[in-house]
Scaffold this motif. Structure first.
Motif, PDB file in Angstrom:
ATOM      1  N   ARG A 101      -7.473  -7.319  -6.574  1.00 30.09           N
ATOM      2  CA  ARG A 101      -7.114  -6.420  -5.496  1.00 30.09           C
ATOM      3  C   ARG A 101      -6.740  -5.030  -6.027  1.00 30.09           C
ATOM      4  O   ARG A 101      -7.270  -4.009  -5.577  1.00 30.09           O
ATOM      5  CB  ARG A 101      -5.898  -7.073  -4.842  1.00 30.09           C
ATOM      6  N   ASN A 102      -5.867  -5.029  -7.041  1.00 31.31           N
ATOM      7  CA  ASN A 102      -5.458  -3.756  -7.634  1.00 31.31           C
ATOM      8  C   ASN A 102      -6.643  -3.039  -8.254  1.00 31.31           C
ATOM      9  O   ASN A 102      -6.759  -1.825  -8.186  1.00 31.31           O
ATOM     10  CB  ASN A 102      -4.408  -4.005  -8.717  1.00 31.31           C
ATOM     11  N   PHE A 143      -8.535  -1.235  -5.600  1.00 26.07           N
ATOM     12  CA  PHE A 143      -7.835  -0.031  -5.150  1.00 26.07           C
ATOM     13  C   PHE A 143      -7.953   1.100  -6.172  1.00 26.07           C
ATOM     14  O   PHE A 143      -8.155   2.258  -5.807  1.00 26.07           O
ATOM     15  CB  PHE A 143      -6.365  -0.344  -4.857  1.00 26.07           C
ATOM     16  N   TYR A 193       4.247   0.889 -10.785  1.00 25.79           N
ATOM     17  CA  TYR A 193       3.739   0.006  -9.740  1.00 25.79           C
ATOM     18  C   TYR A 193       3.419  -1.357 -10.346  1.00 25.79           C
ATOM     19  O   TYR A 193       3.110  -1.445 -11.536  1.00 25.79           O
ATOM     20  CB  TYR A 193       2.454   0.585  -9.116  1.00 25.79           C
ATOM     21  N   PRO A 194       3.471  -2.404  -9.542  1.00 23.84           N
ATOM     22  CA  PRO A 194       3.179  -3.731 -10.101  1.00 23.84           C
ATOM     23  C   PRO A 194       1.691  -3.921 -10.377  1.00 23.84           C
ATOM     24  O   PRO A 194       1.023  -4.704  -9.713  1.00 23.84           O
ATOM     25  CB  PRO A 194       3.688  -4.693  -9.021  1.00 23.84           C
ATOM     26  N   VAL A 195       1.177  -3.189 -11.344  1.00 22.84           N
ATOM     27  CA  VAL A 195      -0.236  -3.262 -11.696  1.00 22.84           C
ATOM     28  C   VAL A 195      -0.321  -3.602 -13.178  1.00 22.84           C
ATOM     29  O   VAL A 195       0.396  -3.029 -13.990  1.00 22.84           O
ATOM     30  CB  VAL A 195      -0.921  -1.897 -11.456  1.00 22.84           C
ATOM     31  N   SER A 206       7.504  -4.892  -8.667  1.00 22.42           N
ATOM     32  CA  SER A 206       7.104  -5.126  -7.284  1.00 22.42           C
ATOM     33  C   SER A 206       8.304  -5.078  -6.343  1.00 22.42           C
ATOM     34  O   SER A 206       8.142  -5.126  -5.132  1.00 22.42           O
ATOM     35  CB  SER A 206       6.374  -6.461  -7.168  1.00 22.42           C
ATOM     36  N   ARG A 259      -2.162   4.854   1.427  1.00 21.46           N
ATOM     37  CA  ARG A 259      -2.898   3.581   1.486  1.00 21.46           C
ATOM     38  C   ARG A 259      -3.164   3.045   0.085  1.00 21.46           C
ATOM     39  O   ARG A 259      -3.053   1.855  -0.173  1.00 21.46           O
ATOM     40  CB  ARG A 259      -4.225   3.770   2.231  1.00 21.46           C
ATOM     41  N   PHE A 260      -3.482   3.982  -0.816  1.00 18.76           N
ATOM     42  CA  PHE A 260      -3.717   3.591  -2.215  1.00 18.76           C
ATOM     43  C   PHE A 260      -2.454   2.952  -2.806  1.00 18.76           C
ATOM     44  O   PHE A 260      -2.499   1.865  -3.387  1.00 18.76           O
ATOM     45  CB  PHE A 260      -4.123   4.846  -3.006  1.00 18.76           C
ATOM     46  N   VAL A 261      -1.306   3.616  -2.589  1.00 13.68           N
ATOM     47  CA  VAL A 261      -0.055   3.082  -3.131  1.00 13.68           C
ATOM     48  C   VAL A 261       0.277   1.738  -2.482  1.00 13.68           C
ATOM     49  O   VAL A 261       0.680   0.788  -3.158  1.00 13.68           O
ATOM     50  CB  VAL A 261       1.100   4.076  -2.923  1.00 13.68           C
ATOM     51  N   ALA A 262       0.080   1.672  -1.165  1.00 11.18           N
ATOM     52  CA  ALA A 262       0.373   0.418  -0.455  1.00 11.18           C
ATOM     53  C   ALA A 262      -0.452  -0.716  -1.045  1.00 11.18           C
ATOM     54  O   ALA A 262       0.047  -1.827  -1.235  1.00 11.18           O
ATOM     55  CB  ALA A 262       0.073   0.581   1.028  1.00 11.18           C
ATOM     56  N   GLY A 263      -1.717  -0.419  -1.353  1.00 16.01           N
ATOM     57  CA  GLY A 263      -2.586  -1.431  -1.949  1.00 16.01           C
ATOM     58  C   GLY A 263      -2.045  -1.908  -3.287  1.00 16.01           C
ATOM     59  O   GLY A 263      -1.927  -3.106  -3.530  1.00 16.01           O
ATOM     60  N   LEU A 264      -1.675  -0.955  -4.138  1.00 18.06           N
ATOM     61  CA  LEU A 264      -1.188  -1.326  -5.466  1.00 18.06           C
ATOM     62  C   LEU A 264       0.151  -2.044  -5.391  1.00 18.06           C
ATOM     63  O   LEU A 264       0.462  -2.867  -6.234  1.00 18.06           O
ATOM     64  CB  LEU A 264      -1.037  -0.082  -6.348  1.00 18.06           C
ATOM     65  N   LYS A 265       0.935  -1.716  -4.375  1.00 14.42           N
ATOM     66  CA  LYS A 265       2.262  -2.321  -4.304  1.00 14.42           C
ATOM     67  C   LYS A 265       2.255  -3.630  -3.535  1.00 14.42           C
ATOM     68  O   LYS A 265       3.308  -4.172  -3.210  1.00 14.42           O
ATOM     69  CB  LYS A 265       3.248  -1.345  -3.674  1.00 14.42           C
ATOM     70  N   GLY A 266       1.071  -4.106  -3.223  1.00 18.63           N
ATOM     71  CA  GLY A 266       0.977  -5.465  -2.700  1.00 18.63           C
ATOM     72  C   GLY A 266       1.211  -5.613  -1.209  1.00 18.63           C
ATOM     73  O   GLY A 266       1.510  -6.710  -0.740  1.00 18.63           O
ATOM     74  N   VAL A 267       1.079  -4.535  -0.443  1.00 17.84           N
ATOM     75  CA  VAL A 267       1.134  -4.686   1.010  1.00 17.84           C
ATOM     76  C   VAL A 267      -0.158  -5.402   1.434  1.00 17.84           C
ATOM     77  O   VAL A 267      -1.242  -5.007   1.009  1.00 17.84           O
ATOM     78  CB  VAL A 267       1.227  -3.303   1.706  1.00 17.84           C
ATOM     79  N   PRO A 268      -0.051  -6.465   2.247  1.00 24.17           N
ATOM     80  CA  PRO A 268      -1.259  -7.207   2.630  1.00 24.17           C
ATOM     81  C   PRO A 268      -2.305  -6.299   3.277  1.00 24.17           C
ATOM     82  O   PRO A 268      -1.949  -5.373   4.013  1.00 24.17           O
ATOM     83  CB  PRO A 268      -0.735  -8.230   3.639  1.00 24.17           C
TER      84      PRO A 268
END
Lengths: 259, 318
Positions: free
Chosen positions: A2-3, A6, A108-110, B75, B97-106
């Motif tokens: 997923r990461n 993105f 970030y958790p990546v 996280s 949106r990019f940050v939300a994606g990386l931070k694990g928002v569904p």
């Protein structure tokens, strides 16, 4: 995963937000297009002369469009790649370091692997677009002549693998510095060295010569341009890419090592 | 919620780091991190956010070690660095949106969540703009928005109001105040009223060391023991000043506003040693010498004074 997606989309997007992608792709197309025009025009002139003048015909032997146009064309594309790809990779980490955005990215958790692979895939995407713009040249050849499709397919495969190797090295150089110019110069210089070592293989002794020949980055492409799939060459490019991606990952990770 | 134990970071060469920093932050608390420039605030925060490792010591965030379980910690935090580094060539919602994606928002919630956060930090009307076009205040909000996007348990804000205009400062402050409660917040600043307004507890740090950890109130009352008194007395300035200096326990006497004529009143600040009686001694002296005493006020120290005192204490001792 997923990461990775993105980061990949963000990378491709930002290549097009800043004019980098446009400039690099345009210049790449102009350079290879110009070369293609020259070689194709030369081929048709010689073909005409050979039809009327048996002297010319005997001088060139069998005129083969694959031998005469496509193979040199691939050779030039690989040289232009060697010059242009460092321009594409130089910004990937260096810019993030310079502007400080790496500070947020690394909090970030990546995973570092996802980050490196995402950036790599982003560059590969731009490179794929770049490479696809050379296809019309070959379609032109196919329209007027009868090229060997096998050579074209292996040639593109080889270019793609070689591009991956160039890009991974460029990413690593970019991860070492926060200065884009330094990143570009370093990757260009290392690619040049890897390109040139092959030419000194003739006078350094047999063992060393073989080694240098194997290390040389462009020599492995020659088999692809001849339409041959040699696993040792495929392995070379794959290992090369994996090696430098691994180094980039550890270069990033080293920030988190305890001093 | 956050446990910092004996944290030390040394840089190569002579660059200063931090030495042996320890403090705790409880769940739902806002902790102020106070110190002059170069005190080690940012260094500490960068260790807390897993951006860089400590030389020694441990940090535990929500039960996870920043070094061992970096991904788990990352996280759970939202971080706003001091310089607010953003991708200037992206549009605000695209970036979020990019940050939300990386931070694990569904996946499905990303769009809603971005709209929600933009509403929360009052950015909705800037949705079509590129981050590079935004003013400092709005960039700060984008920074805050990216920290908040995954609704983290812990917020770490490095100088969140620096470089903003007074109106924006008030807005950001009330925003931060509104975030408290459910979240644990660490906030660094060198603006002292801000810290005393927002924070339940304050860590004062200087030259890489923790100088004090307490509530703003406790710090004030503790340090007010140093006893400063303001007195307005009529009489010859030299005499009065001389007399005041002779009181037991007085450290220094300053004349704030000298009288214009001999009979006028002058204002003095009198600083006593810790734990000595103060106001009554001045009153008694005035009685003995038959000075007219117009005003006698024990001074409460503001956080500003405390800060300066704590930070400069060692120099005074020397």
């Amino acid at each position: 995963m997923r990461n990775f997606i993105f980061i990949l989309t963000k990378e491709i997007r930002s290549y097009f937000y800043s004019p980098v992608a446009f400039v690099v792709i345009t210049i790449f197309s102009v350079l290879i297009g110009y070369y293609f025009y020259n070689i194709f025009a030369a081929f048709s002139t010689i073909s005409f002369q050979a039809q009327t003048d048996p002297m010319v015909a005997s001088q060139y032997g069998v005129l083969n469009v694959t031998e005469f146009v496509i193979r040199p064309f691939f050779g030039v594309v690989s040289i232009v790649m060697l010059i242009m790809l460092p321009m594409l990779t130089m910004r990937s980490f260096a810019e993030e370091k310079k502007t400080g955005t790496i500070e947020l990215l690394l909090t970030y958790p990546v995973k570092d692997l996802e980050l490196v692979l995402g950036k790599f895939a982003g560059c590969m995407g731009i490179f794929a677009i770049m490479l696809s713009l050379s296809v019309p040249c070959l379609l032109l050849v196919a329209f007027f002549g009868d090229p060997e499709w096998g050579v074209i397919v292996t040639g593109y495969g080889g270019l793609f693998l070689m591009g991956g190797a160039f890009i991974s090295l460029g990413l690593f150089m970019s991860s070492l510095t926060e200065n884009q110019i330094i990143a570009a110069v370093l990757s260009f210089a290392s690619l040049m060295v890897l390109y040139m070592v092959g030419s000194s293989s003739g006078f350094v002794g047999e063992k060393m010569g073989q080694f240098l020949e194997y290390v040389s980055i462009l020599s492995h492409f020659e088999t692809f341009a001849r339409g041959v799939l040699d696993t040792s060459d495929i392995t070379y490019y794959l290992l090369f890419a994996v090696f430098f991606l691994f180094l980039s990952m550890h270069s990033l990770e080293s920030k988190r090592w305890r001093a | 919620m956050i446990e910092v134990k004996n944290l030390t970071k040394t840089y190569g060469g002579n660059a200063r780091g931090i030495t042996d920093i320890s403090f705790n932050v409880n769940k739902g608390e806002i902790l102020g991190f106070l110190g002059p420039n170069g005190a080690g605030k940012t260094t500490t925060m960068r260790i807390l956010t897993c951006f860089m490792p400590a030389t020694s010591g441990t940090v535990n965030v929500a039960g996870f070690d920043v070094f061992e379980d970096s991904l788990q910690v990352r996280s759970r935090i939202g971080y706003l660095p001091e310089t607010v580094p953003l991708y200037t060539d992206m549009q605000v919602p695209v970036y979020l949106r990019f940050v939300a994606g990386l931070k694990g928002v569904p996946w499905k919630e990303i769009k809603n969540r971005v709209a929600e956060v933009m509403e929360q930090v009052a950015l909705t009307h800037m949705a079509h703009k590129f981050i590079g076009e935004l003013s400092k205040g709005y960039r700060q909000r984008v920074g805050l928005a990216q920290a908040l996007i995954n609704d983290p348990e812990v917020l770490i804000l490095d100088e969140p109001t620096i470089g903003l205009d007074p109106k924006q400062i008030i807005e950001i402050r009330s925003l931060i105040k509104g975030l408290a409660g459910a979240r644990t917040i660490i906030l660094s600043s060198h603006i002292l009223p801000e810290v005393s307004m927002l924070c339940q507890r304050v860590v004062i740090i200087d030259e890489g060391k923790v100088k004090a950890v307490d509530t703003p109130d406790n710090l004030t009352s503790q340090l007010t023991k140093s006893n400063r008194v303001v007195a307005r007395i009529a009489g010859k300035q030299a005499d009065v000043q001389d007399g005041l200096r002779k009181i037991r326990g007085v450290k220094r006497v300053d004349c704030l506003s000298p009288a214009e004529s001999g009979a006028g009143t002058s204002k003095y600040t009198i600083e006593f040693e810790m734990d000595s009686q103060s106001s009554n001694l001045v009153a008694r002296l005035a009685g003995e010498r038959q000075w007219d005493l117009y005003e006698l006020t024990p001074m409460k120290m503001s956080l500003e004074d405390i800060f300066i005192r704590i930070v400069t204490e060692e120099e005074i001792k020397q």
